[in-house]
Enzyme design. Structure first.
Site, short mmCIF file in Angstrom:
data_model
loop_
_atom_site.label_atom_id
_atom_site.label_comp_id
_atom_site.label_asym_id
_atom_site.label_seq_id
_atom_site.Cartn_x
_atom_site.Cartn_y
_atom_site.Cartn_z
N GLY A 1 0.89 -1.13 0.01
CA GLY A 1 0.21 -0.07 -0.12
C GLY A 1 0.77 1.16 0.06
O GLY A 1 1.91 1.00 0.51
N TYR A 2 0.47 2.43 -0.64
CA TYR A 2 1.15 3.63 -0.69
C TYR A 2 0.44 4.57 0.22
O TYR A 2 -0.69 4.88 0.40
CB TYR A 2 1.08 4.03 -2.07
CG TYR A 2 1.64 3.00 -2.90
CD1 TYR A 2 3.06 3.12 -3.33
CD2 TYR A 2 1.00 1.84 -3.44
CE1 TYR A 2 3.59 2.13 -3.97
CE2 TYR A 2 1.77 0.88 -4.19
CZ TYR A 2 2.89 0.98 -4.53
OH TYR A 2 3.74 0.37 -5.14
#
Length: 164
Positions: free
Chosen positions: A31-32
């Site tokens: 995830g960012y």
């Protein structure tokens, strides 16, 4: 010259899925924290039971990259910050006849029809001289739409355009 660690990598779509029997794999979720428009990429990754925090900068063939191992508890504490910017995939790590290794990603969820393969190189010259095997498809190294931080926010309509 830079003192930052560099990643020199080419990325391709798959033309044909090779025989992956016996090729080691890992389940990945990443995830960012940063958005797809940010020039710096701050990423959380879980690869099986290993957890990492990475920062990447730059675009194209050569990018800066730093990665540190973090605990599962640290990962879980930060993971909610990636809501809406996540990718899940199975990564296969195999070898090529020229001695290079590849990372073949088969995506899950919204991206389930997407498969990519990446090869890292010791130099730009080696990357540019690389002749991909027949099962590799279109080179998407310079196409920002295929960077994982962009794929993390792709909807099914956009995916159809990417894999069409």
């Amino acid at each position: 010259m830079t003192d930052r660690p560099l990643e020199i990598e080419r990325k391709f779509l798959l033309r044909i899925l090779p025989d992956l029997d016996g090729v080691p794999s890992a389940e990945i979720r990443q995830g960012y924290v940063t958005s797809s428009e940010d020039s710096i990429e701050l990423r959380l990754r879980q690869s099986d039971k290993n957890h990492f925090l990475s920062i990447k900068g730059g675009e194209g063939l050569v990018r800066s990259e730093r990665e540190v191992a973090i605990t599962a508890a640290q990962f879980e504490a930060l993971w909610p910050e990636t809501e809406g910017r996540r990718v899940e995939k199975t990564r296969f790590k195999g070898g090529l006849p020229g001695g290079q290794t590849y990372d073949l990603d088969i995506y899950a969820g919204t991206l389930k029809s997407l498969m990519t393969v990446e090869v890292e190189f010791p130099s730009e010259a080696a990357a540019e001289a690389f002749v991909p095997p027949d099962w590799f498809g279109m080179d998407v190294t310079l196409d920002k739409r295929y960077r994982n931080k962009a794929l993390a926010v792709v909807d099914s309509e956009m995916l159809a355009k990417l894999t069409g």
